[in-house]
Scaffold this active site. Structure first.
Site, PDB file in Angstrom:
ATOM      1  CG  ASP A  52      -6.278   7.266  -5.408  1.00 46.55           C
ATOM      2  OD1 ASP A  52      -5.355   7.857  -6.004  1.00 46.55           O
ATOM      3  OD2 ASP A  52      -6.196   6.918  -4.215  1.00 46.55           O
ATOM      4  CE  LYS A  86      -0.688   9.471  -2.745  1.00 47.47           C
ATOM      5  NZ  LYS A  86      -1.652   8.490  -2.265  1.00 47.47           N
ATOM      6  CD  GLN A 122      -1.979   6.719   0.865  1.00 48.45           C
ATOM      7  OE1 GLN A 122      -2.203   7.763   0.278  1.00 48.45           O
ATOM      8  NE2 GLN A 122      -1.213   5.763   0.348  1.00 48.45           N
TER       9      GLN A 122
END
Ligand code: NAP
Length: 297
Positions: free
Chosen positions: A121, A54, A98
């Site tokens: 997300d 990322k 994460q």
């Protein structure tokens, strides 16, 4: 790549090139780049490599990505305090926690603390609700990537039968909402299968597109696929492989080598859905920047 392989790398590269131009313009107009913060708790090896990918992709398109590493032992209270600080910070456009998180942390509680305006997300319940109501703000990157990929290879989903194996909040459910939505890239008839479904094979044999996202190799076998259907494999599984420097290789949830002989199109793992996920995350961060700026204009 062989002709029936869907090249997620190539599609995502073109998306990233366009995004880079858009971000160059943002930098000229606003004197700063979109800013993403990735919160990484502990040192799970797969998470470390996802976060690295990322960071690299952000750098490539000009997004300012800060990785905040927290100890495995961080308390839920301290993690939430940190998330709330980022929620208040006008210079932070998007944020990711994460996953997976260490077992002592309540994942759902923590995710819901992320501001729905910074939730790139797309896991906040408000964003899932907006998607369900046909007015999406942030949609999880993997389902977005699968939908975009289907569109980019020229498949019109309207009227098609699509089966999705897997019903997670991250992949299966938002993907079903996207592909059945009243829209040019939706309008298909979607069936969702899961671990309690009976006779998944009858559904896959009756579908134009099969999407598999279970996290288990061999979920989709050759006998479950009819000739000329399209197969999208979302799964990422680490298989021990001593011939590799890092000791493992990645495979999907489908029997790729056998199925590619009968499917009209199929995604490889790696190089299929993975790169699309990253590209869609970058688009979500850019969208978060615009939302943040417009809030204050
Ligand atoms: P998840 O939360 O564990 O969900 C898996 C889903 O598959 C569940 O709905 C489960 O059913 C269903 N399932 C499990 N075994 C099954 C079986 N034998 N038959 C039918 N359904 C079955 O996983 P996820 O987060 O959705 O991820 C799925 C896979 O995609 C993983 O390999 C993950 O690493 C990968 N992934 C890849 C990307 C990418 O960028 N390429 C991004 C995200 C995820 P129940 O609901 O009944 O338990």
């Amino acid at each position: 790549m062989s002709s029936n392989l869907i090249d997620g790398k190539e599609i995502s590269t073109s998306i990233k090139n366009n995004l880079k131009l858009e971000i160059d313009e943002i930098k000229n107009n606003f004197s700063r780049s979109p800013h993403l913060v990735v919160v990484l708790v502990g040192s799970n090896p797969a998470s470390l490599s996802y976060v690295k990918a990322k960071e690299k992709a952000c750098k490539l398109v000009g997004i300012n990505c800060h990785v905040e590493r927290l100890e495995e032992t961080v308390s839920e209270e301290n993690l939430i305090t940190y998330i709330e600080k980022l929620n208040q910070d006008d210079q932070v456009d998007g944020m990711i926690v994460q996953l997976p998180l260490p077992k002592n942390l309540d994942k759902e509680k923590i995710i819901q603390k992320i501001s729905p305006y910074k939730d790139v997300d797309g896991l906040n319940n408000e964003n899932l609700g907006l998607l369900a109501s046909g007015d999406p703000r942030f949609v999880p990157a993997t389902p977005l990537g699968v939908q975009r990929m289907i569109n980019e290879i020229g498949i019109k989903t309207e009227g098609l039968k699509i089966v999705i194996i897997g019903r997670s909040k991250l992949v299966g459910i938002p993907l079903a909402l996207l592909l059945s939505s009243k829209s040019d890239q939706g309008n298909s008839t979607v069936t969702i299968c899961h671990s309690k479904s009976k006779d998944i094979k009858s559904n896959t044999l009756d579908s134009d597109i099969i999407i598999v996202a279970t996290g288990f190799p061999h979920t989709l076998t050759k006998d479950m696929v009819r000739k000329n259907s399209v197969v999208i494999d979302v799964g990422v599984n680490r298989i021990e492989d001593n011939s590799k420097k890092n000791g493992f290789r990645l495979i999907g949830d489908s029997d790729f080598h056998e199925i590619k002989e009968i499917a009209s199109k199929i995604t490889p793992v790696p190089g299929g859905v993975g790169p699309m996920t990253i590209a869609m995350l970058l688009e979500n961060v850019t969208k978060a920047f615009h939302i943040n700026i417009n809030k204050r204009l």
